[in-house]
Write an enzyme that holds these catalytic residues in place. Structure first.
Site, PDB file in Angstrom:
ATOM      1  N   LYS A  51      30.930  46.877  31.255  1.00  0.00           N
ATOM      2  CA  LYS A  51      31.593  46.805  29.947  1.00  0.00           C
ATOM      3  C   LYS A  51      31.322  48.037  29.115  1.00  0.00           C
ATOM      4  O   LYS A  51      32.174  48.478  28.333  1.00  0.00           O
ATOM      5  CB  LYS A  51      31.157  45.544  29.192  1.00  0.00           C
ATOM      6  CG  LYS A  51      31.417  44.261  29.940  1.00  0.00           C
ATOM      7  CD  LYS A  51      32.851  44.188  30.370  1.00  0.00           C
ATOM      8  CE  LYS A  51      33.183  43.076  31.355  1.00  0.00           C
ATOM      9  NZ  LYS A  51      32.152  42.383  32.056  1.00  0.00           N
ATOM     10  N   TYR A 268      33.918  29.513  38.345  1.00  0.00           N
ATOM     11  CA  TYR A 268      33.280  30.607  37.606  1.00  0.00           C
ATOM     12  C   TYR A 268      31.873  30.196  37.155  1.00  0.00           C
ATOM     13  O   TYR A 268      31.668  29.074  36.683  1.00  0.00           O
ATOM     14  CB  TYR A 268      34.126  30.963  36.375  1.00  0.00           C
ATOM     15  CG  TYR A 268      33.434  31.921  35.444  1.00  0.00           C
ATOM     16  CD1 TYR A 268      33.326  33.273  35.773  1.00  0.00           C
ATOM     17  CD2 TYR A 268      32.842  31.491  34.254  1.00  0.00           C
ATOM     18  CE1 TYR A 268      32.663  34.161  34.946  1.00  0.00           C
ATOM     19  CE2 TYR A 268      32.180  32.377  33.423  1.00  0.00           C
ATOM     20  CZ  TYR A 268      32.088  33.702  33.770  1.00  0.00           C
ATOM     21  OH  TYR A 268      31.426  34.581  32.962  1.00  0.00           O
ATOM     22  N   TYR A 294      28.374  36.997  39.111  1.00  0.00           N
ATOM     23  CA  TYR A 294      29.320  38.048  39.515  1.00  0.00           C
ATOM     24  C   TYR A 294      28.923  38.770  40.800  1.00  0.00           C
ATOM     25  O   TYR A 294      29.558  38.638  41.839  1.00  0.00           O
ATOM     26  CB  TYR A 294      29.439  39.097  38.392  1.00  0.00           C
ATOM     27  CG  TYR A 294      29.912  38.571  37.071  1.00  0.00           C
ATOM     28  CD1 TYR A 294      31.271  38.334  36.848  1.00  0.00           C
ATOM     29  CD2 TYR A 294      29.030  38.318  36.021  1.00  0.00           C
ATOM     30  CE1 TYR A 294      31.718  37.859  35.630  1.00  0.00           C
ATOM     31  CE2 TYR A 294      29.470  37.851  34.805  1.00  0.00           C
ATOM     32  CZ  TYR A 294      30.810  37.621  34.608  1.00  0.00           C
ATOM     33  OH  TYR A 294      31.255  37.158  33.398  1.00  0.00           O
TER      34      TYR A 294
HETATM   35  N1  PLP Z   1      30.247  41.887  37.075  1.00  0.00           N
HETATM   36  C1  PLP Z   1      29.619  41.723  35.906  1.00  0.00           C
HETATM   37  C2  PLP Z   1      28.146  41.898  35.857  1.00  0.00           C
HETATM   38  C3  PLP Z   1      30.342  41.377  34.755  1.00  0.00           C
HETATM   39  O1  PLP Z   1      29.710  41.230  33.581  1.00  0.00           O
HETATM   40  C4  PLP Z   1      31.740  41.192  34.856  1.00  0.00           C
HETATM   41  C5  PLP Z   1      32.491  40.752  33.661  1.00  0.00           C
HETATM   42  O2  PLP Z   1      33.369  39.931  33.650  1.00  0.00           O
HETATM   43  C6  PLP Z   1      32.352  41.392  36.102  1.00  0.00           C
HETATM   44  C7  PLP Z   1      31.572  41.737  37.181  1.00  0.00           C
HETATM   45  C8  PLP Z   1      33.816  41.276  36.324  1.00  0.00           C
HETATM   46  O3  PLP Z   1      34.471  42.402  35.817  1.00  0.00           O
HETATM   47  P1  PLP Z   1      35.887  42.265  35.148  1.00  0.00           P
HETATM   48  O4  PLP Z   1      35.733  41.285  34.030  1.00  0.00           O
HETATM   49  O5  PLP Z   1      36.272  43.622  34.713  1.00  0.00           O
HETATM   50  O6  PLP Z   1      36.808  41.703  36.194  1.00  0.00           O
END
Ligand code: PLP
Length: 338
Positions: A51, A268, A294
């Site tokens: 981010k 999720y 994630y």
């Molecule tokens: N990995 C982490 C650590 C994240 O905070 C996020 C956020 O959503 C993601 C992956 C996924 O990225 P994006 O939201 O750009 O798809």
């Protein structure tokens, strides 16, 4: 190029490291060389992560528009809202973040530790919206907007994950430009990038970067949203909007958007056994830490793509590590011990 002319802040240390993972490479048979692009180590602002790279563009836009407060939304353990708070504070602004119950679990200290703790320490205006979950984030963020205006501030809205925003894809398109320079310096080429995808702009930005290069580099998204078709639609839309902004001639085809739905644990924010095994494998080989929401899921994806031969022997794969480790503290109960 157009990208270099778009205003951005400098929140990163510089190019994030490209690191070879020798032990994980060996553990996976040694035929595919595994590297990681360490976006989890990209910045000194509250542990960094993907981010922060995206927000270089959005915060520059907020400043140009004369705004003084960033308003955003995420789950209770959102990395994004922590990064919004961090970049606001470092830019002399303030942040209001609405933290919603996106994950139907409540492990010990979930709303007290990890990311939300960091936002509180930084002095962010953190608003838990658990009771009001039904009204959705629209009403809560509208209220946040009104509150900022009522106290004479000028709010700037950043959507979840800094994704569904005209500038949301730029950070990760820029990552591909940065990567190409690192590859040239190191004499290596990554034919495959593996990336976690949820709100979609990390994945989308990489796709635009790879298509613009025209070298045939493949970007494989690993879904962690549990809502794969909605995510595919969002990634495709963000990629096309980003491409249009940079070069009206640049065409993103449907087949450029690859999203693998086998590793999201069906939901999720909750890991399954495959996620935990992948976290342990990366940690127990090259001491690379990934999280249960994630990166543990995208790590599980990369491991399987190598094992099954989708990523071909002889290739160099780059795991795009997007960060997220602070949430681990809130998930300690998923790692039982004696
Ligand atoms: N990995 C982490 C650590 C994240 O905070 C996020 C956020 O959503 C993601 C992956 C996924 O990225 P994006 O939201 O750009 O798809």
């Amino acid at each position: 190029t157009k990208l270099a002319s778009i205003p951005k802040e400098n929140f990163l240390f510089g190019p994030s490291p490209v690191q070879y993972l020798p032990n994980l490479t060996t553990a996976l048979g040694g035929q595919v060389k595994v590297y990681a692009k360490r976006e989890d180590c990209n910045s000194g602002l509250a542990y960094g992560g993907n981010k922060v790279r995206k927000l270089e563009y959005l915060v520059a836009d907020a400043k140009l528009k004369g705004c003084d407060t960033l308003v955003s939304v995420g789950g209770v353990q959102s990395n994004h809202t922590r990064a919004v708070t961090a970049t606001a504070v470092a830019s002399g602004m303030t942040a209001v973040t609405v933290q919603e119950k996106w994950v139907p679990i409540d492990p010990p200290l979930y709303a007290e530790t990890g990311n939300i703790l960091l936002s509180r320490i930084m002095g962010g205006d953190v608003r838990l919206n658990q009771e009001d979950f039904d009204i959705g984030h629209k009403a809560a963020t509208e209220q946040a907007f009104k509150d900022v205006e009522a106290r004479g501030g000028k709010p700037y809205y950043i959507p979840a994950g800094a994704s569904d925003h005209e500038l949301g894809g730029l950070g990760f398109t820029n990552l591909v430009v940065e990567l190409a320079e690192q590859e040239a310096a190191q004499g290596i080429y990554f034919d495959t990038l593996v990336v976690c995808s949820v709100t979609g702009s990390s994945h989308a930005g990489l796709i635009v970067g790879a298509v613009a290069e025209g070298k045939g580099r493949k970007v494989i998204g690993i879904d962690a949203s549990g809502k794969v078709e909605a995510t595919r639609t969002q990634v495709t839309r963000i990629a096309r909007n980003t491409a249009k902004l940079l070069d009206p001639e640049l065409v993103i085809k449907d087949e450029d958007v690859i999203l693998d739905d086998r590793f999201n644990a069906g939901i999720y924010g909750i890991p399954d056994e495959q996620t935990i095994k992948a976290i342990e494998m990366a940690a127990r080989t090259d001491s690379m830490i990934t999280d249960p929401v994630y990166e543990g899921k995208s790590m599980a994806g990369m491991i399987e793509l190598i094992k099954e031969g989708t990523i071909k022997p002889g290739s160099n794969v780059l795991y795009i590590h997007l960060g997220g480790q602070p949430a681990l503290n809130a998930y300690s109960s998923y790692f039982p011990h004696n």
